[in-house]
Design a protein around this motif. Structure first.
Motif, short mmCIF file in Angstrom:
data_model
loop_
_atom_site.label_atom_id
_atom_site.label_comp_id
_atom_site.label_asym_id
_atom_site.label_seq_id
_atom_site.Cartn_x
_atom_site.Cartn_y
_atom_site.Cartn_z
N GLY A 55 0.82 -1.20 0.11
CA GLY A 55 0.01 -0.12 0.10
C GLY A 55 0.81 1.16 0.14
O GLY A 55 2.01 1.29 0.64
N GLU A 56 0.39 2.21 -0.61
CA GLU A 56 1.12 3.67 -0.68
C GLU A 56 0.16 4.70 -0.26
O GLU A 56 -1.09 4.76 -0.30
CB GLU A 56 1.62 3.84 -2.00
CG GLU A 56 2.51 2.94 -2.46
CD GLU A 56 3.14 3.22 -3.88
OE1 GLU A 56 2.31 4.27 -4.62
OE2 GLU A 56 3.98 2.50 -4.35
N VAL A 57 0.53 5.77 0.40
CA VAL A 57 -0.09 7.04 0.51
C VAL A 57 0.95 8.08 -0.01
O VAL A 57 2.09 8.22 0.34
CB VAL A 57 -0.34 7.34 2.22
CG1 VAL A 57 0.70 7.54 2.93
CG2 VAL A 57 -1.49 8.53 2.23
N HIS A 58 0.38 9.05 -0.59
CA HIS A 58 1.35 10.16 -1.39
C HIS A 58 0.98 11.61 -0.65
O HIS A 58 -0.10 11.73 -0.17
CB HIS A 58 0.94 10.35 -2.83
CG HIS A 58 1.30 9.00 -3.61
ND1 HIS A 58 2.33 9.13 -4.52
CD2 HIS A 58 0.74 7.97 -3.55
CE1 HIS A 58 2.49 7.99 -5.00
NE2 HIS A 58 1.62 7.05 -4.67
N GLY A 59 2.03 12.16 -0.81
CA GLY A 59 1.95 13.40 0.01
C GLY A 59 3.04 14.30 -0.40
O GLY A 59 3.80 14.43 -1.23
#
Length: 205
Positions: free
Chosen positions: A147-151
């Protein structure tokens, strides 16, 4: 993302969290105990921490899960995760924890990230957190979910919640850092939550 999927299901009960990171253990307990699992960490069991010799998050997660299964004979869950900064070519990546040194000092690690961005005059401050969750069973079955979360990265760091690089990371669409965010809200959007959602869909009956 190249997940390795098994046809096995993960039955509620004892689950060894193959990590010595107290922050990760806390998040994994928050995510799995409501599903009926009893999460026991490698730290609780005084297991040796294997050397992370693989070149990917998934490889290192599998390595740690396999070691925990071999040591305990119980199903094991391992998390390998880190921060990948676009302007730094994906660094610190799989070396995220090692940037914090021993004993682990993530403020120093965040300072190192910021210093390297300044050194190259980076305008792009985009980054992502990546999580690979590996599950291994005593019969040799295994699966990996990513899983990934971008910011974006901010400086100076803000907030004392979460752990690791959380105080310098603002997820896309948010105005506060993961270090300022209520844990339940972070769990709903984090890289770890995304990987857990994939795991739940594939392995929980």
């Amino acid at each position: 993302m190249g997940e390795e999927i098994t046809v096995r299901t993960l039955e509620p009960g004892k689950l060894v969290a193959a990590t010595h990171n107290k922050g990760k253990v806390s998040e994994l307990r928050d995510l799995f105990e409501p599903l009926g699992f009893i999460v026991v960490s490698a730290l609780d069991l005084d297991l040796d921490e294997p050397e992370e010799t693989e070149s990917t998050f998934a490889g290192n997660a599998l390595l740690k899960a396999r070691a925990a299964v071999e040591a305990t004979g119980a199903p094991a869950l391992s998390d390998d995760s880190g921060l990948a900064v676009t302007a730094l070519g994906g660094a610190p990546g799989i070396y995220s924890a090692r940037w914090a040194g021993e004993p682990r000092d993530f403020y120093r690690a965040m300072e190192k990230v910021e210093a390297e961005l300044k050194d190259i005059g980076a305008v792009d401050r985009s980054a992502k957190f990546v999580c690979a969750l590996a599950v291994a069973w005593p019969d040799g079955s295994e699966a990996v979910f990513e899983g990934e979360v971008h910011g974006q990265l901010v400086w100076p760091p803000r907030g004392d919640r979460g752990f690791g690089y959380d105080p310098m990371f603002v997820a896309d669409g948010e105005t506060i850092t993961f270090g300022e965010m209520d844990p339940a809200r972070k769990h709903a959007m984090s890289h770890r939550a995304a990987a857990v959602a994939k795991l739940k869909a594939a392995l929980l009956s």
